[in-house]
Design an enzyme around this catalytic site. Structure first.
Site, PDB file in Angstrom:
ATOM      1  N   ASP A  12       0.852  -1.181   0.000  1.00 10.13           N
ATOM      2  CA  ASP A  12       0.000   0.000   0.000  1.00 10.13           C
ATOM      3  C   ASP A  12       0.895   1.239   0.000  1.00 10.13           C
ATOM      4  OD1 ASP A  12      -1.725   2.193   0.953  1.00 10.13           O
ATOM      5  OD2 ASP A  12      -3.167   0.617   1.424  1.00 10.13           O
ATOM      6  N   GLN A  76     -14.872   2.953   2.025  1.00 10.61           N
ATOM      7  CA  GLN A  76     -14.263   2.541   0.764  1.00 10.61           C
ATOM      8  C   GLN A  76     -13.956   3.801  -0.033  1.00 10.61           C
ATOM      9  OE1 GLN A  76     -16.650  -0.075  -1.699  1.00 10.61           O
ATOM     10  NE2 GLN A  76     -14.981  -0.445  -3.130  1.00 10.61           N
ATOM     11  N   GLU A  77     -12.705   3.935  -0.446  1.00  7.42           N
ATOM     12  CA  GLU A  77     -12.280   5.104  -1.219  1.00  7.42           C
ATOM     13  C   GLU A  77     -11.909   4.735  -2.654  1.00  7.42           C
ATOM     14  OE1 GLU A  77      -9.104   6.658   1.133  1.00  7.42           O
ATOM     15  OE2 GLU A  77     -10.470   7.681   2.506  1.00  7.42           O
ATOM     16  N   HIS A  82     -10.777  -4.589  -2.573  1.00  7.31           N
ATOM     17  CA  HIS A  82      -9.404  -4.853  -2.138  1.00  7.31           C
ATOM     18  C   HIS A  82      -9.383  -5.201  -0.660  1.00  7.31           C
ATOM     19  CE1 HIS A  82     -10.125  -0.526  -1.707  1.00  7.31           C
ATOM     20  NE2 HIS A  82      -9.202  -0.507  -0.754  1.00  7.31           N
TER      21      HIS A  82
END
Length: 124
Positions: A12, A76-77, A82
């Protein structure tokens, strides 16, 4: 970092802790409901393997979180399913603030029945 026919795993770029990984399906699925069940199992299987790898990596890791946000209200962006896999240590700074009130049994039973009805109405 990891790749097979169905999923990719990579670091990430905004890690919560050192070693924070993402597991994503190669096939696009914006939300959990759009994700093929078999593909979801593959993602979780890779997540489990990566969690074990984190514990054996030499990185600070006394525990592991698996986190999947489904929908904006769930934070959630990025709208491609994922799975976050990240190592935990005491005092690492990550926390979830929530109120965890105990609920009466009747309320839990009612919610359980409503969920069962939802499962019966959902395609399997």
């Amino acid at each position: 970092m990891y790749e097979d026919d169905e999923v990719l795993a990579f670091m990430d770029i905004q890690p919560v802790t050192d070693g924070h990984l993402l597991v994503i399906p190669k096939r696009h699925a914006p939300y959990l409901a759009d994700l093929d069940e078999q593909l979801g199992m593959s993602m979780f299987r890779v997540g489990q393997r990566l969690a074990a790898a984190l514990r054996n990596s030499g990185l600070p890791c006394e525990g592991v979180n698996l986190f999947l946000a489904d929908g904006e209200v769930a934070f959630q962006e990025v709208f491609h399913v994922h799975l976050h896999v990240f190592p935990r240590t005491p005092g690492d700074g990550f926390h979830i603030e929530a109120d965890w009130p105990e609920r009466p049994r009747a309320e839990l039973n009612d919610a359980s029945e409503r969920i069962r009805s939802g499962m019966a109405a959902s395609p399997s």
